[in-house]
Design a protein around this motif. Structure first.
Motif, mmCIF file in Angstrom:
data_model
loop_
_atom_site.group_PDB
_atom_site.id
_atom_site.type_symbol
_atom_site.label_atom_id
_atom_site.label_comp_id
_atom_site.label_asym_id
_atom_site.label_seq_id
_atom_site.Cartn_x
_atom_site.Cartn_y
_atom_site.Cartn_z
ATOM 1 N N SER A 30 0.805 -1.223 0.000
ATOM 2 C CA SER A 30 0.000 0.000 0.000
ATOM 3 C C SER A 30 0.835 1.269 0.000
ATOM 4 C CB SER A 30 -0.953 0.001 1.197
ATOM 5 O OG SER A 30 -0.210 -0.012 2.397
ATOM 6 N N ILE A 51 -2.386 3.857 -10.756
ATOM 7 C CA ILE A 51 -3.326 4.043 -9.657
ATOM 8 C C ILE A 51 -2.548 4.427 -8.413
ATOM 9 C CG2 ILE A 51 -3.294 1.573 -9.060
ATOM 10 C CD1 ILE A 51 -6.328 1.858 -8.460
ATOM 11 N N SER A 52 -3.103 5.343 -7.656
ATOM 12 C CA SER A 52 -2.427 5.831 -6.460
ATOM 13 C C SER A 52 -2.427 4.775 -5.360
ATOM 14 C CB SER A 52 -3.098 7.114 -5.978
ATOM 15 O OG SER A 52 -4.467 6.877 -5.683
ATOM 16 N N ARG A 53 -1.729 5.082 -4.293
ATOM 17 C CA ARG A 53 -1.496 4.116 -3.226
ATOM 18 C C ARG A 53 -2.768 3.485 -2.667
ATOM 19 N NH1 ARG A 53 2.932 7.248 0.542
ATOM 20 N NH2 ARG A 53 4.699 7.131 -0.883
ATOM 21 N N GLY A 55 -5.803 3.933 -4.148
ATOM 22 C CA GLY A 55 -6.742 3.733 -5.235
ATOM 23 C C GLY A 55 -7.647 4.891 -5.557
ATOM 24 N N THR A 58 -6.752 7.537 -10.536
ATOM 25 C CA THR A 58 -6.350 6.688 -11.648
ATOM 26 C C THR A 58 -6.081 7.549 -12.872
ATOM 27 O OG1 THR A 58 -8.653 6.307 -12.291
ATOM 28 C CG2 THR A 58 -7.650 4.696 -10.807
ATOM 29 N N SER A 71 -7.506 -1.113 -11.099
ATOM 30 C CA SER A 71 -7.995 -1.120 -9.721
ATOM 31 C C SER A 71 -6.990 -1.880 -8.865
ATOM 32 C CB SER A 71 -9.382 -1.762 -9.623
ATOM 33 O OG SER A 71 -9.349 -3.112 -10.067
ATOM 34 N N ARG A 72 -7.150 -1.760 -7.576
ATOM 35 C CA ARG A 72 -6.243 -2.478 -6.678
ATOM 36 C C ARG A 72 -7.000 -2.914 -5.439
ATOM 37 N NH1 ARG A 72 -1.500 1.428 -5.167
ATOM 38 N NH2 ARG A 72 -0.938 -0.261 -3.717
ATOM 39 N N ASP A 73 -6.525 -3.998 -4.850
ATOM 40 C CA ASP A 73 -7.063 -4.489 -3.591
ATOM 41 C C ASP A 73 -5.876 -4.638 -2.649
ATOM 42 O OD1 ASP A 73 -8.103 -5.905 -1.446
ATOM 43 O OD2 ASP A 73 -9.346 -7.198 -2.686
ATOM 44 N N ASN A 74 -5.728 -3.678 -1.767
ATOM 45 C CA ASN A 74 -4.569 -3.689 -0.875
ATOM 46 C C ASN A 74 -4.643 -4.821 0.154
ATOM 47 O OD1 ASN A 74 -3.442 -1.568 -2.257
ATOM 48 N ND2 ASN A 74 -3.941 -0.027 -0.708
ATOM 49 N N VAL A 79 -3.075 -5.802 -7.978
ATOM 50 C CA VAL A 79 -3.566 -4.757 -8.861
ATOM 51 C C VAL A 79 -4.124 -5.433 -10.111
ATOM 52 C CG1 VAL A 79 -1.292 -4.380 -9.912
ATOM 53 C CG2 VAL A 79 -3.025 -2.572 -10.020
#
Length: 124
Positions: A30, A51-53, A55, A58, A71-74, A79
Motif C-alpha cells: 500500500s 493508480i495511487s497508493r 486507489g 487513476t 484497480s487495486r485491492d490492498n 492490482v
C-alpha cells in the motif's frame, strides 16, 4: 523489496475482454503507486494506466480511456487491469510496476519494481 507476478494474458478476438492481475509480495504494497505498461513488438514500452497508493486516483493513456480500468485491492496485494473492447493494436506484453510515490508517473524510469510480463494477443 517487492516482487510482482502478472497473470491473465492470452489470445482473444477483437472486441473481447481480459482481466490482468498482478500479485505482489511484501508487506509494503500500500505504500506504492502501481501501474501497467505495455511493449508491442518493435516498439518502446508504453504507459497504460496507473493508480495511487489507496486507489483514489487513476490515470490512463488516451488510447485506452473508456475501455480499460485499473484497480487495486490492498488486502490482497493485487492490482488489476480490466480490458474491454480489445483491439489488435492492444497486442503487447503487459507489465505491472511499483513506484514509491503517491500517484506514480507515466515515466517508466521512476518505477522501482517490475514484473516479468504477460502476453496479450488480440486477433482481428
Amino acid at each position: 523489496q517487492v516482487q510482482l507476478v502478472e497473470s491473465g494474458g492470452g489470445l482473444v478476438q477483437a472486441g473481447a475482454s481480459l482481466r490482468l492481475s498482478c500479485a505482489a509480495s511484501g508487506r509494503t504494497f500500500s505504500t506504492y503507486a502501481l501501474a501497467w505498461f505495455r511493449r508491442a513488438p518493435g516498439q518502446d514500452r508504453e504507459f497504460v494506466a496507473r493508480i495511487s497508493r489507496i486507489g483514489g486516483r487513476t490515470y490512463y493513456v488516451d488510447s485506452v480511456k473508456g475501455r480499460f480500468t485499473i484497480s487495486r485491492d490492498n488486502t490482497k496485494n493485487t492490482v488489476y487491469l480490466q480490458m474491454n473492447s480489445l483491439k489488435p493494436e492492444d497486442t503487447a506484453v503487459y507489465y505491472c510496476a511499483a513506484d514509491p510515490t503517491y500517484v506514480g508517473n507515466p515515466d517508466d524510469r521512476t518505477y522501482h519494481y517490475w514484473g516479468q510480463g504477460t502476453q496479450v494477443t488480440v486477433s482481428s
